[in-house]
Design an enzyme around this catalytic site. Structure first.
Site, mmCIF file in Angstrom:
data_model
loop_
_atom_site.group_PDB
_atom_site.id
_atom_site.type_symbol
_atom_site.label_atom_id
_atom_site.label_comp_id
_atom_site.label_asym_id
_atom_site.label_seq_id
_atom_site.Cartn_x
_atom_site.Cartn_y
_atom_site.Cartn_z
ATOM 1 N N CYS A 52 -5.997 -26.546 35.423
ATOM 2 C CA CYS A 52 -6.198 -27.616 36.410
ATOM 3 C C CYS A 52 -6.384 -27.075 37.819
ATOM 4 O O CYS A 52 -6.893 -27.780 38.682
ATOM 5 C CB CYS A 52 -5.038 -28.604 36.353
ATOM 6 N N HIS A 57 0.619 -35.877 35.245
ATOM 7 C CA HIS A 57 -0.573 -35.750 36.111
ATOM 8 C C HIS A 57 -1.768 -36.386 35.377
ATOM 9 O O HIS A 57 -2.691 -35.702 34.950
ATOM 10 C CB HIS A 57 -0.826 -34.261 36.392
ATOM 11 N N ARG A 65 -12.742 -34.326 38.455
ATOM 12 C CA ARG A 65 -11.687 -35.125 39.102
ATOM 13 C C ARG A 65 -12.338 -36.243 39.916
ATOM 14 O O ARG A 65 -11.886 -37.390 39.901
ATOM 15 C CB ARG A 65 -10.834 -34.242 40.030
ATOM 16 N N ARG A 83 0.990 -39.047 45.467
ATOM 17 C CA ARG A 83 1.477 -37.802 44.840
ATOM 18 C C ARG A 83 2.895 -37.600 45.358
ATOM 19 O O ARG A 83 3.122 -37.511 46.572
ATOM 20 C CB ARG A 83 0.606 -36.610 45.235
HETATM 21 N N1 CP Z 1 -5.272 -29.879 40.063
HETATM 22 C C1 CP Z 1 -4.802 -30.482 41.147
HETATM 23 O O1 CP Z 1 -4.248 -31.578 41.120
HETATM 24 O O2 CP Z 1 -5.012 -29.770 42.302
HETATM 25 P P1 CP Z 1 -4.416 -30.075 43.739
HETATM 26 O O3 CP Z 1 -2.942 -29.767 43.695
HETATM 27 O O4 CP Z 1 -5.169 -29.145 44.663
HETATM 28 O O5 CP Z 1 -4.657 -31.516 44.082
HETATM 29 N N1 NVA Z 2 2.031 -28.068 37.407
HETATM 30 C C1 NVA Z 2 1.461 -27.986 38.729
HETATM 31 C C2 NVA Z 2 0.174 -28.739 38.807
HETATM 32 C C3 NVA Z 2 -0.533 -28.665 40.130
HETATM 33 C C4 NVA Z 2 -1.794 -29.453 40.184
HETATM 34 C C5 NVA Z 2 2.453 -28.501 39.744
HETATM 35 O O1 NVA Z 2 3.061 -29.556 39.520
HETATM 36 O O2 NVA Z 2 2.657 -27.819 40.754
#
Ligand code: CP
Ligand code: NVA
Length: 301
Positions: free
Chosen positions: A259, A134, A287, A107
């Site tokens: 999400c 994502h 997930r 990430r």
């Molecule tokens: N939805 C999602 O990716 O959550 P996190 O940021 O908690 O991993």
């Molecule tokens: N759009 C959000 C998604 C988090 C899971 C971000 O990038 O912060």
């Protein structure tokens, strides 16, 4: 090598296979304790690196639990603790990690970091979110939709809010899984031009959600957005909040997704998040199952 970098760069038949495999693996675990090993252990003797340059709850825990259920081991690495955060190149990091682990999930901020990691790693790399996309989230969302409402092909999905990274993966999925995607939001927060042709725009949220099978939103300020944009975005997006009045315009059996993490009563009201249309916690659970299937696919096991 099977990297899982994005939905639009993965073959539709392969994506369908991943969803089917996720559903089968979920069914096979029904009623079993979370910590129990899966009957088949495709990641046995495998080591997985989970790299986080941004915060995470769901991605971190679901990948970690998923690897363990499949018999593998994980190491969770924070970008700032690694030499990656202190000047070592991404290419060198990828080459080094490939000598120790069998799979890398990352990430990060810039998509270029993910792509460089994938180019230089000799093990599969999975996108756990970038500023642009994502994909793991939307694989779980497609799985969740189909569990509740049947095939997503030909259905109407409406996104209300910021045209962000999660929207982008929905746009990719609309093409690969063949559903209609409508974006409703203010012009300054339109999705990036590269996504044109994958969705339509309706500026009026009440019109947009008419006939919707699924209404989706996300935070108004993403992790990569400057906090200084917060007030302006709230002003721009207030009219796109998903509330009971908006959901009432969708089909009676429409689903609501987010999400998470959510800012309750900003982008969506608690009434909707905790109401009968909402499947937000099924999304979070899925997930786990979707990513287990993605990891198996990456390792072809
Ligand atoms: N939805 C999602 O990716 O959550 P996190 O940021 O908690 O991993
Ligand atoms: N759009 C959000 C998604 C988090 C899971 C971000 O990038 O912060």
């Amino acid at each position: 090598m099977n990297h899982f970098l994005d939905i639009h760069t993965t073959d539709p038949a392969e994506l369908r296979g991943i969803i089917d495999s996720a559903a089968a693996m979920k069914a096979a675990r029904a009623g079993r304790p979370r910590g129990a090993l899966d009957e088949a252990q495709p990641l046995r003797d495998h080591m997985v690196a989970l790299i986080f340059e941004k915060p995470s709850t769901r991605t971190r825990v679901s990948f970690d639990v998923g690897v363990r259920q499949m018999g593998g081991q994980t190491m969770v690495l924070s970008g700032t603790d690694m030499q990656l955060g202190h000047g070592e190149t991404i290419a060198d990091t990828a080459r080094v990690l490939s000598r120790y682990v069998d799979l890398i999930m990352i990430r990060t901020f810039e998509e270029a970091t993910l792509l460089e990691m994938a180019e230089h790693a000799t093990v599969p790399v999975i996108n756990g979110l970038t500023n642009r996309t994502h994909p793991c989230q939307i694989m779980a969302d497609v799985m969740t939709f189909e569990e509740h409402s049947g095939p997503i092909k030909g259905r109407r999905v409406v996104w209300s809010g910021d045209g962000n990274n999660v929207f982008a993966s929905f746009a990719h999925a609309a093409r690969q899984f063949d559903f209609d995607l409508v974006f409703t939001g203010p012009p300054p927060l339109d999705p990036e031009p590269a996504l044109e042709g994958m969705y339509s725009i309706e500026r009026d949220p009440a019109k947009a959600v008419q006939g919707a099978d699924l209404v989706v939103t996300d935070t108004w300020v993403s992790m990569h957005d400057p906090q200084s944009a917060r007030e302006r975005r709230h002003n721009q997006l207030r009219g796109y909040q998903v509330n009971a009045d908006l959901m009432a315009q969708a089909k009676p059996d429409a689903l609501f997704m987010h999400c998470l993490p959510a800012h309750r009563d900003d982008e969506a009201t608690s009434e909707v998040m905790d109401g009968p249309h909402s499947v937000i916690f099924d999304e979070a659970e899925n997930r786990l199952h979707a990513q287990k299937a993605i990891m198996r696919w990456c390792l072809q096991r």
